[in-house]
Design an enzyme around this catalytic site. Structure first.
Site, PDB file in Angstrom:
ATOM      1  CD  GLU A  70      -1.451   7.703  -6.411  1.00 61.13           C
ATOM      2  OE1 GLU A  70      -1.982   7.711  -5.270  1.00 61.13           O
ATOM      3  OE2 GLU A  70      -0.224   7.711  -6.593  1.00 61.13           O
ATOM      4  NE  ARG A 114       4.575  -5.113   1.566  1.00 60.71           N
ATOM      5  CZ  ARG A 114       4.470  -4.079   2.390  1.00 60.71           C
ATOM      6  NH1 ARG A 114       3.657  -3.083   2.093  1.00 60.71           N
ATOM      7  NH2 ARG A 114       5.157  -4.028   3.511  1.00 60.71           N
ATOM      8  CE  LYS A 167      -4.456  -1.769   6.054  1.00 62.47           C
ATOM      9  NZ  LYS A 167      -3.196  -2.392   6.418  1.00 62.47           N
ATOM     10  CD  GLU A 222       4.357  -0.992  -0.656  1.00 67.58           C
ATOM     11  OE1 GLU A 222       3.415  -1.741  -0.334  1.00 67.58           O
ATOM     12  OE2 GLU A 222       4.184   0.056  -1.297  1.00 67.58           O
ATOM     13  CE  LYS A 278       1.528   7.128  -0.186  1.00 64.48           C
ATOM     14  NZ  LYS A 278       0.796   6.280   0.734  1.00 64.48           N
TER      15      LYS A 278
END
Ligand code: F6P
Length: 511
Positions: free
Chosen positions: A203, A255, A197, A340, A480
């Site tokens: 990653e 999600r 997105k 989440e 992160k």
């Protein structure tokens, strides 16, 4: 009004106390209609809630709680495209991705038009790749919502998938994963889908760069033919040299993005018609959620049951047991969806909560789980509400298997509830352990769409009652940022200012 301030909340607390002696076996014995009143059909899904720790009075109180917390107004605000994702000031419109073309007027007509323009382009591309016999392998590189949804759905719909193309999913920054997939591939027959997105996720960017390097090192030249980006950040994809691009919008949460361009691997596997069926199944569930009265609204009943279990009976987890091997990634998919979305400790305005939110979700397909952790479910000290998923009709014709599979799922739900009295401790099953049973007639693109939309909306319901923002995920950010700092320290060896444990581990790794 916040749920813990409502009159219904206090009534439910009292009701929970009176409920302490509740026993499923007695509940069925005194109420011949229990299985009927606590079951219902919704599009493509039959649900039996009767083996749960609740009764008609519980459901009535929960519906009052939903009314007093403004669930229906909140739901309607989502379907009007209001910015209910307050902390990011965004609309929440994954449902628009499955809305039929031309079916809305007013301010949503334009975004719906864009949705269908993109869908048409994406499905045309999917069909083109399907008929391109030179492409034998499709590698989806993405993580979280850009991996779990398409991976779960491609697996779930494997019996509807085109033969002759392999789908691979690479998510982890651990190079073992990408290296393992690349080992069996050739540049000229591979298509990489870079699904992100934001097009910034560490990653995915790391894997995408390595895939590009590998492609060029193998003699690959035509990036436009062998790489496509699925993203809201077309500019970042172009910076990486990827010009074949399918976009979506900031009002689609990661999600919740299976229905957008992120679903491209699914469309390639099952074709344009199959993907449209997936959307249609989900849309049917959207309509049910929007129009069915609370008492017969399946996402509402499931979401309220989740609130009841979490806040009043204080169950800490829910175990998902899909009795269909093609649904084996469903537990992982639902983990992100629930945890989440609703793993939050503040309300929509940022005030700390004094009550529990998302349960831990976990599970494995049946019958595998039976031979692993079901011991704890039957005889452990914790009560874990189960969610069984089963499919009436198989797509294979192997003798006996499906009957045995269905016998097992029914038997497990029955054994959890009935238990077995036996002297001597070890062989005693206390029973009275709760479960929900979701039944599909067949596992098809349409029924999968409905099942997933059902889960999305039940998460909306509990999140709405809890007064939290189910559509942000600030909790993933700290790790992160710290990883960036530690990454430079792994390279430099500088452990100064780190806590003693992290410093010692860093030094050991570098030794
Ligand atoms: O880090 C969490 C998260 O942002 C998820 O919400 C999301 O699904 C995933 O990362 C992947 O994000 P993106 O699609 O932007 O790469």
């Amino acid at each position: 009004m916040r749920c813990d301030q409502t009159a219904a909340w206090k009534d439910l607390q009292q009701h929970a106390q009176a409920f302490q002696g509740f026993d499923l076996r007695t509940a069925f014995a005194v109420d011949a209609a229990r299985s009927q009143t606590l079951s219902q059909t919704a599009p493509h899904v039959f649900a039996d809630l009767s083996k749960n720790h609740l009764d008609a009075a519980t459901e009535l109180l929960l519906q009052t709680l939903a009314e007093q917390t403004g669930l229906e107004a909140h739901r309607d605000a989502m379907f009007r495209g209001e910015h209910i994702n307050l902390s990011e000031d965004r609309a929440v419109m994954h449902w628009l991705l499955r809305q039929p073309a031309g079916s809305l007027s007013g301010p949503l007509a334009e975004p719906l038009g864009q949705v269908h323009d993109t869908l048409d382009a994406m499905l045309a591309y999917a069909e083109q790749v399907r008929s391109d016999t030179q492409i034998t392998d499709v590698v989806n590189i993405g993580i979280g919502g850009s991996d779990l949804g398409p991976q779960m759905a491609v697996l779930a719909l494997q019996d509807f998938a085109l033969q002759g193309k392999q789908f691979h999913f690479v998510s982890n920054v651990d190079g073992h994963e990408l290296a393992g997939v690349l080992r069996g591939l050739k540049a000229e027959s591979t298509l990489f889908l870079i699904a992100s997105k934001t097009f910034t996720t560490l990653e995915t960017m790391t894997n995408a760069r390595s895939a590009l390097q590998w492609f060029k090192a193998q003699g690959g030249r035509d990036v436009a033919r062998h790489f496509a980006a699925l993203t809201t950040n077309v500019a970042a994809a172009a910076d990486m040299g990827i010009t074949t691009c399918f976009g979506f919008w900031d009002w689609v949460g990661g999600r919740y993005s299976l229905w957008s361009a992120i679903g491209l691997p699914v469309a390639m596997a099952v074709g344009a018609a199959g993907f449209k069926d997936l959307l249609a199944g989900a849309h049917a569930m959207d309509q049910h959620f929007q129009t069915a009265p609370l008492a017969h609204n399946l996402p509402v009943r499931l979401g309220l049951l989740d609130v009841w279990y979490r806040n009043f009976l204080h169950y800490t987890s829910r175990s998902i047991a899909p009795y269909h091997s093609a649904l084996r990634r469903m537990p992982a998919y639902l983990q992100q969806l629930e945890m989440e979305s609703n793993g939050k400790r503040v309300d929509r305005t940022g005030q700390a909560l004094t009550y529990e939110t998302a349960p831990v979700l976990w599970g494995e397909p049946g019958t595998n789980g039976q031979h692993a952790y079901f011991q704890m479910l039957h005889q452990g000290t914790d009560i874990v509400p189960m969610e069984f998923m089963a499919v009436t009709k198989p797509t294979h014709n192997l003798k006996d298997h499906h009957e045995l599979l269905l016998a097992n799922v029914l038997a497990q739900a029955q054994a959890l509830m009935l238990g077995k009295s036996e002297a001597g401790g070890h062989k005693h099953f206390p029973g009275n352990r709760p479960s929900t049973f979701l039944l599909l007639d067949a596992l098809t693109p349409a029924s999968l769409g409905a099942l997933v939309a059902l889960q999305e909306h039940r998460v909306f319901v509990s999140g709405s009652v809890w007064g939290i923002n189910s559509f942000d995920q600030w909790g993933v950010e700290l790790g992160k940022v710290l990883a960036q700092d530690i990454h430079s320290r792994i390279v430099s060896g500088d452990a100064s200012g780190l806590d003693a444990s992290t410093a010692a581990l860093l030094q050991r790794i570098r030794a």
